[in-house]
Scaffold this motif. Structure first.
Motif, PDB file in Angstrom:
ATOM      1  N   MET B   1     -25.811 -46.617   3.793  1.00 13.45           N
ATOM      2  CA  MET B   1     -24.862 -45.563   3.467  1.00 13.45           C
ATOM      3  C   MET B   1     -25.018 -45.121   2.025  1.00 13.45           C
ATOM      4  O   MET B   1     -25.077 -43.940   1.708  1.00 13.45           O
ATOM      5  CB  MET B   1     -23.430 -46.091   3.714  1.00 13.45           C
ATOM      6  CG  MET B   1     -22.322 -45.071   3.555  1.00 13.45           C
ATOM      7  SD  MET B   1     -21.713 -44.829   1.882  1.00 13.45           S
ATOM      8  CE  MET B   1     -20.661 -46.257   1.671  1.00 13.45           C
ATOM      9  N   THR B   2     -25.136 -46.128   1.118  1.00 11.70           N
ATOM     10  CA  THR B   2     -25.143 -45.802  -0.297  1.00 11.70           C
ATOM     11  C   THR B   2     -26.362 -44.986  -0.696  1.00 11.70           C
ATOM     12  O   THR B   2     -26.287 -44.196  -1.638  1.00 11.70           O
ATOM     13  CB  THR B   2     -25.096 -47.082  -1.137  1.00 11.70           C
ATOM     14  OG1 THR B   2     -26.147 -47.951  -0.713  1.00 11.70           O
ATOM     15  CG2 THR B   2     -23.774 -47.772  -1.006  1.00 11.70           C
ATOM     16  N   ALA B   3     -27.474 -45.161   0.028  1.00  9.34           N
ATOM     17  CA  ALA B   3     -28.673 -44.412  -0.332  1.00  9.34           C
ATOM     18  C   ALA B   3     -28.483 -42.923  -0.106  1.00  9.34           C
ATOM     19  O   ALA B   3     -29.253 -42.111  -0.607  1.00  9.34           O
ATOM     20  CB  ALA B   3     -29.862 -44.918   0.482  1.00  9.34           C
ATOM     21  N   ILE B   5     -25.901 -41.174  -1.045  1.00  8.77           N
ATOM     22  CA  ILE B   5     -24.953 -40.591  -1.985  1.00  8.77           C
ATOM     23  C   ILE B   5     -25.642 -39.472  -2.758  1.00  8.77           C
ATOM     24  O   ILE B   5     -26.665 -39.687  -3.401  1.00  8.77           O
ATOM     25  CB  ILE B   5     -24.420 -41.671  -2.956  1.00  8.77           C
ATOM     26  CG1 ILE B   5     -23.687 -42.749  -2.169  1.00  8.77           C
ATOM     27  CG2 ILE B   5     -23.496 -41.044  -3.983  1.00  8.77           C
ATOM     28  CD1 ILE B   5     -23.255 -43.928  -3.009  1.00  8.77           C
ATOM     29  N   LEU B   7     -26.460 -36.426  -5.493  1.00  8.95           N
ATOM     30  CA  LEU B   7     -26.430 -36.435  -6.956  1.00  8.95           C
ATOM     31  C   LEU B   7     -25.061 -36.009  -7.495  1.00  8.95           C
ATOM     32  O   LEU B   7     -24.530 -36.688  -8.391  1.00  8.95           O
ATOM     33  CB  LEU B   7     -27.545 -35.538  -7.505  1.00  8.95           C
ATOM     34  CG  LEU B   7     -27.607 -35.435  -9.030  1.00  8.95           C
ATOM     35  CD1 LEU B   7     -27.809 -36.808  -9.672  1.00  8.95           C
ATOM     36  CD2 LEU B   7     -28.717 -34.475  -9.461  1.00  8.95           C
ATOM     37  N   GLN B   9     -22.249 -36.440  -6.142  1.00 10.57           N
ATOM     38  CA  GLN B   9     -21.350 -37.582  -5.906  1.00 10.57           C
ATOM     39  C   GLN B   9     -21.571 -38.657  -6.967  1.00 10.57           C
ATOM     40  O   GLN B   9     -20.618 -39.261  -7.453  1.00 10.57           O
ATOM     41  CB  GLN B   9     -21.615 -38.170  -4.516  1.00 10.57           C
ATOM     42  CG  GLN B   9     -21.084 -37.332  -3.367  1.00 10.57           C
ATOM     43  CD  GLN B   9     -19.621 -37.601  -3.074  1.00 10.57           C
ATOM     44  OE1 GLN B   9     -19.006 -38.446  -3.692  1.00 10.57           O
ATOM     45  NE2 GLN B   9     -19.071 -36.852  -2.145  1.00 10.57           N
ATOM     46  N   ARG B  10     -22.808 -38.921  -7.288  1.00 10.78           N
ATOM     47  CA  ARG B  10     -23.082 -39.959  -8.290  1.00 10.78           C
ATOM     48  C   ARG B  10     -22.576 -39.546  -9.673  1.00 10.78           C
ATOM     49  O   ARG B  10     -22.076 -40.364 -10.424  1.00 10.78           O
ATOM     50  CB  ARG B  10     -24.584 -40.252  -8.346  1.00 10.78           C
ATOM     51  CG  ARG B  10     -25.091 -41.091  -7.172  1.00 10.78           C
ATOM     52  CD  ARG B  10     -26.585 -41.228  -7.194  1.00 10.78           C
ATOM     53  NE  ARG B  10     -27.213 -40.142  -6.454  1.00 10.78           N
ATOM     54  CZ  ARG B  10     -28.473 -39.752  -6.599  1.00 10.78           C
ATOM     55  NH1 ARG B  10     -29.248 -40.346  -7.510  1.00 10.78           N
ATOM     56  NH2 ARG B  10     -28.964 -38.778  -5.879  1.00 10.78           N
ATOM     57  N   LEU B  11     -22.690 -38.289  -9.992  1.00  8.28           N
ATOM     58  CA  LEU B  11     -22.270 -37.831 -11.319  1.00  8.28           C
ATOM     59  C   LEU B  11     -20.764 -37.607 -11.389  1.00  8.28           C
ATOM     60  O   LEU B  11     -20.125 -37.974 -12.383  1.00  8.28           O
ATOM     61  CB  LEU B  11     -22.990 -36.532 -11.677  1.00  8.28           C
ATOM     62  CG  LEU B  11     -24.518 -36.593 -11.759  1.00  8.28           C
ATOM     63  CD1 LEU B  11     -25.068 -35.217 -12.136  1.00  8.28           C
ATOM     64  CD2 LEU B  11     -24.981 -37.637 -12.762  1.00  8.28           C
ATOM     65  N   TYR B  12     -20.210 -37.000 -10.345  1.00 10.64           N
ATOM     66  CA  TYR B  12     -18.824 -36.524 -10.431  1.00 10.64           C
ATOM     67  C   TYR B  12     -17.914 -37.049  -9.320  1.00 10.64           C
ATOM     68  O   TYR B  12     -16.728 -36.738  -9.309  1.00 10.64           O
ATOM     69  CB  TYR B  12     -18.805 -34.991 -10.383  1.00 10.64           C
ATOM     70  CG  TYR B  12     -19.742 -34.363 -11.386  1.00 10.64           C
ATOM     71  CD1 TYR B  12     -19.479 -34.449 -12.758  1.00 10.64           C
ATOM     72  CD2 TYR B  12     -20.912 -33.709 -10.994  1.00 10.64           C
ATOM     73  CE1 TYR B  12     -20.340 -33.892 -13.690  1.00 10.64           C
ATOM     74  CE2 TYR B  12     -21.778 -33.145 -11.918  1.00 10.64           C
ATOM     75  CZ  TYR B  12     -21.489 -33.243 -13.262  1.00 10.64           C
ATOM     76  OH  TYR B  12     -22.348 -32.697 -14.184  1.00 10.64           O
ATOM     77  N   GLY B  13     -18.476 -37.783  -8.368  1.00 10.96           N
ATOM     78  CA  GLY B  13     -17.659 -38.300  -7.287  1.00 10.96           C
ATOM     79  C   GLY B  13     -17.285 -37.270  -6.249  1.00 10.96           C
ATOM     80  O   GLY B  13     -16.427 -37.524  -5.407  1.00 10.96           O
ATOM     81  N   THR B  14     -17.898 -36.108  -6.292  1.00 10.81           N
ATOM     82  CA  THR B  14     -17.551 -35.056  -5.336  1.00 10.81           C
ATOM     83  C   THR B  14     -18.733 -34.113  -5.157  1.00 10.81           C
ATOM     84  O   THR B  14     -19.526 -33.923  -6.085  1.00 10.81           O
ATOM     85  CB  THR B  14     -16.331 -34.241  -5.821  1.00 10.81           C
ATOM     86  OG1 THR B  14     -16.102 -33.160  -4.907  1.00 10.81           O
ATOM     87  CG2 THR B  14     -16.542 -33.657  -7.198  1.00 10.81           C
ATOM     88  N   GLN B  16     -17.956 -31.039  -4.400  1.00 13.76           N
ATOM     89  CA  GLN B  16     -17.302 -29.754  -4.641  1.00 13.76           C
ATOM     90  C   GLN B  16     -18.174 -28.887  -5.559  1.00 13.76           C
ATOM     91  O   GLN B  16     -18.604 -29.331  -6.626  1.00 13.76           O
ATOM     92  CB  GLN B  16     -15.942 -29.995  -5.301  1.00 13.76           C
ATOM     93  CG  GLN B  16     -15.188 -28.729  -5.648  1.00 13.76           C
ATOM     94  CD  GLN B  16     -14.033 -29.011  -6.618  1.00 13.76           C
ATOM     95  OE1 GLN B  16     -13.907 -30.109  -7.141  1.00 13.76           O
ATOM     96  NE2 GLN B  16     -13.200 -27.999  -6.821  1.00 13.76           N
ATOM     97  N   VAL B  18     -19.117 -26.251  -8.322  1.00 10.68           N
ATOM     98  CA  VAL B  18     -18.444 -25.881  -9.569  1.00 10.68           C
ATOM     99  C   VAL B  18     -18.701 -24.402  -9.854  1.00 10.68           C
ATOM    100  O   VAL B  18     -19.684 -23.824  -9.400  1.00 10.68           O
ATOM    101  CB  VAL B  18     -18.926 -26.727 -10.764  1.00 10.68           C
ATOM    102  CG1 VAL B  18     -18.541 -28.174 -10.568  1.00 10.68           C
ATOM    103  CG2 VAL B  18     -20.424 -26.590 -10.955  1.00 10.68           C
ATOM    104  N   THR B  63      -2.470 -25.688 -11.063  1.00 14.83           N
ATOM    105  CA  THR B  63      -3.208 -24.460 -11.354  1.00 14.83           C
ATOM    106  C   THR B  63      -3.875 -23.936 -10.084  1.00 14.83           C
ATOM    107  O   THR B  63      -4.619 -24.670  -9.423  1.00 14.83           O
ATOM    108  CB  THR B  63      -4.290 -24.726 -12.419  1.00 14.83           C
ATOM    109  OG1 THR B  63      -3.666 -25.294 -13.579  1.00 14.83           O
ATOM    110  CG2 THR B  63      -5.000 -23.430 -12.807  1.00 14.83           C
TER     111      THR B  63
END
Lengths: 397, 242
Positions: B1-3, B5, B7, B9-14, B16, B18, B63
């Protein structure tokens, strides 16, 4: 690309703040996972937050105190009490802790003061924080009595304690009250020296202890409710901030702790051992876990100053042995690749927590140990490195 | 699963997405554009403006995301201009507010104008323009304020963090963030005041519309319109010689 120079600049005038974490008593469950995290982190203290108005609060607090008692961590309490009639709750609190648990300090907050009020607005008519602090001193005379708030500096600044009435001062910070984009979170670090300078002025010479702070906001004192965030997106006033599990939070934590150290903060709690700001869950050790665990080793060490030629790199270090052997932490506060050189010290080992090692670190709570290998002198986006080095200039430069 | 993840997600946890940032230069001015905000405007490399733009708050001070329907940009060596339009749509509801924003940057003047119109009764804690002044060059530095009745006040940005608004009822602000450069700010369309944002560990002073002393949240009635403008003139030599 410019190379950022990291230069040893001598011993620091100010020592390291005691580093702890928060613990949400109402969200502890059986406490097993929190206890495992506490054991890993070996932090200086835990800040237990509990609302004594809730059903079962004292049972859960007792359970939390038992969990903490099995570690050697100092306990500080943040308790919320009824505005009009806090006596019974404080009496019951005294009965719980006076003979069975060692508590270092307690901040008592009348529930109405979890909200924010304009200085010239209408303030609550119940007991004030100063009044409940006086009451708490009667019930738990052996415990240090705090002033301040469990929320943000704003609420402290608008409701300042009476000098001489408290043993320590506390408040929290969160960078996502007004904006939740990545750049704003990093920019908020620029404000911390002014926050801490202003906080120390209000502390009036008493210990200045920051309570549980994280990227997320645990409470919204301005509008009653936190922003729902089931998808974990970048939203203001949310306790489910996605960066909590990403590298950005790790380097933010390093920089936040560094700012606290440079400003003479006595103690700081960053993140928590359980939700909402847990540094690990289900054997997933988020990047921030590794920074917290590594920084806890600064306790009792002599802080050193490392100057950086770019604000995008944060550097924090200490002497391992009072001499030439140094542990240095570097963090990249940008999404750009940064190349660096260390001046005045020879590197002997390095480990980098970045996008490439994220997955390995996620399952290895002992990941952040400096390996005996030469470092690559670069930091990728939001990366953190722990470096062992030997000073090549006089330690007392 | 972890493989698996990603980029982001690794940097920002999402994952989403920007808001894409656009880097722009106009003469010796450099700034970023992110959605409906101009950010980190620098004069010859020195930041004089942290951000200016449109912010719509909900009834709890959260906001809103600003949905954009159209955006036109004109740019040459002397002027950059973005005209954008869109709506505000509360979660699970129909759009409740239309907005249009006109942002112009010339080498000696920046101006931002907004027009809001409520489609239905819209509850908000604040809806309008705000400017963030960066700390460097401001903390403890003098500032000259003109109020709506024409009265003037010679003051200073706070040194230690101010618990109350350092200035109320602002029509015009003049201060010098760096030697050789003065900024002359003008505000219209509402009553503006300033807050010491360091209270919330934001690295800025904020000048915003609608006094905090007024009832909050408040309602924009269906059909009600709001028009506001913030502009700043850059006076002096520092902006033309890098």
């Amino acid at each position: 690309m410019n190379t950022v120079s990291i230069q040893y600049a001598g011993p620091a005038l100010l020592g390291f703040p005691a580093l702890g974490q928060g613990l949400w008593v109402d969200r502890l469950n059986d406490g097993a996972e929190a206890l495992e995290i506490i054991d890993w982190l070996q932090s200086a203290h835990l800040e237990l937050l509990v609302d004594l108005r809730n059903d079962g609060a004292f049972d859960r607090l007792e359970q939390a105190l038992r969990v903490c008692a099995s570690s050697e961590t100092d306990i500080w309490l943040l308790v919320v009490v009824d505005d009009a009639q806090p006596h019974a709750q404080l009496r019951q609190l005294a009965g719980l802790i006076n003979e069975r648990f060692v508590i270092r300090g307690v901040l008592v907050t009348p529930a109405a003061y979890l909200e924010s009020y304009q200085p010239d607005g209408i303030w609550p008519c119940g007991m004030t924080p100063v009044e409940v602090a006086q009451l708490a001193r009667e019930y738990v005379p052996q415990v240090m009595i705090g002033a301040g708030v469990p929320t943000f500096f704003t609420e402290l600044n608008r409701c300042r304690p009476t000098p001489g009435s408290f043993d320590y001062l506390t408040h929290a910070t969160s960078p996502i009250v007004h904006a939740a984009d990545d750049a704003s979170i990093v920019e908020s670090l620029q404000a911390l020296p002014d926050v801490f300078r202003s906080g120390r002025a209000l502390a009036d010479g008493k210990p200045y202890r920051l309570t549980t702070s994280a990227v997320g906001a645990w409470r919204n004192p301005y509008g009653g409710q936190l922003t729902p965030n089931p998808q974990r997106e970048r939203l203001t006033l949310s306790d489910q901030d996605p960066r909590q599990r990403g590298l950005l939070a790790a380097v933010w934590t390093l920089a936040h702790y560094h700012a606290a150290q440079c400003s003479g903060v006595d103690a700081i709690a960053l993140w928590a051992v359980n939700e909402p700001f847990s540094v690990a869950s289900a054997q997933h050790y988020w990047p921030v876990f590794h920074v917290i665990k590594g920084l806890s080793l600064a306790r009792g060490r002599s802080a050193l100053v490392f100057e950086t030629s770019s604000p995008d790199i944060v550097a924090l270090g200490w002497s391992e042995d009072g001499g030439e052997n140094v542990r240095l932490w570097l963090g990249n506060l940008s999404c750009e690749l940064q190349t660096f050189e260390i001046i005045g010290a020879e590197v002997t080992g390095c480990t980098v927590l970045d996008q490439d090692s994220y997955v390995t670190a996620l399952s290895d709570p002992q990941f952040m140990q400096p390996a005996r290998e030469s470092p690559v002198p670069t930091l990728k986006a939001w990366a953190v490195a722990v470096i062992d080095c030997r000073l090549t200039v006089e330690p007392a430069l | 699963m972890t493989a698996e993840i990603s980029l982001p997600q690794r940097l920002y946890g999402t994952d989403q997405a920007v808001t894409a940032a656009l880097s722009v230069t106009v003469g010796s001015l450099a700034f970023r554009v992110e959605g409906q905000q101009l950010r980190t405007l620098r004069v010859s490399g020195f930041e004089v403006l942290r951000s200016v733009g449109l912010v719509i708050r909900d009834e709890f001070w959260g906001t809103y995301s600003l949905q954009q329907h159209s955006c036109e940009i004109q740019a040459d060596d002397r002027l950059w201009r973005q005209v954008s339009e869109g709506v505000v749509t509360p979660e699970g509801q129909e759009p409740v507010l239309d907005w249009s924003l006109d942002m112009r940057v010339a080498e000696r003047e920046v101006s931002v104008s907004v027009r809001l119109q409520a489609r239905s009764a819209f509850t908000t804690c604040r809806a309008g323009l705000m400017v963030l002044h960066p700390l460097k060059g401001a903390v403890a530095m003098p500032v000259h304020v003109t109020h709506s009745d024409g009265q003037t006040q010679q003051g200073a940005f706070p040194d230690l963090i101010a618990p109350i608004q350092p200035f109320f009822d602002i029509k015009r602000l003049v201060h010098s963030p760096m030697p050789g450069l003065s900024l002359e700010w003008s505000f219209s369309g509402d009553v503006f005041e300033m807050e010491d944002q360091r209270n919330w560990s934001d690295a800025s002073f904020k000048t915003y519309n609608r006094p905090l002393a007024w009832p909050c949240p408040y309602i924009l009635d269906a059909g009600e319109t709001v028009e506001q403008c913030i502009s700043v003139k850059l006076i002096g030599q520092a902006q033309v010689h890098s």
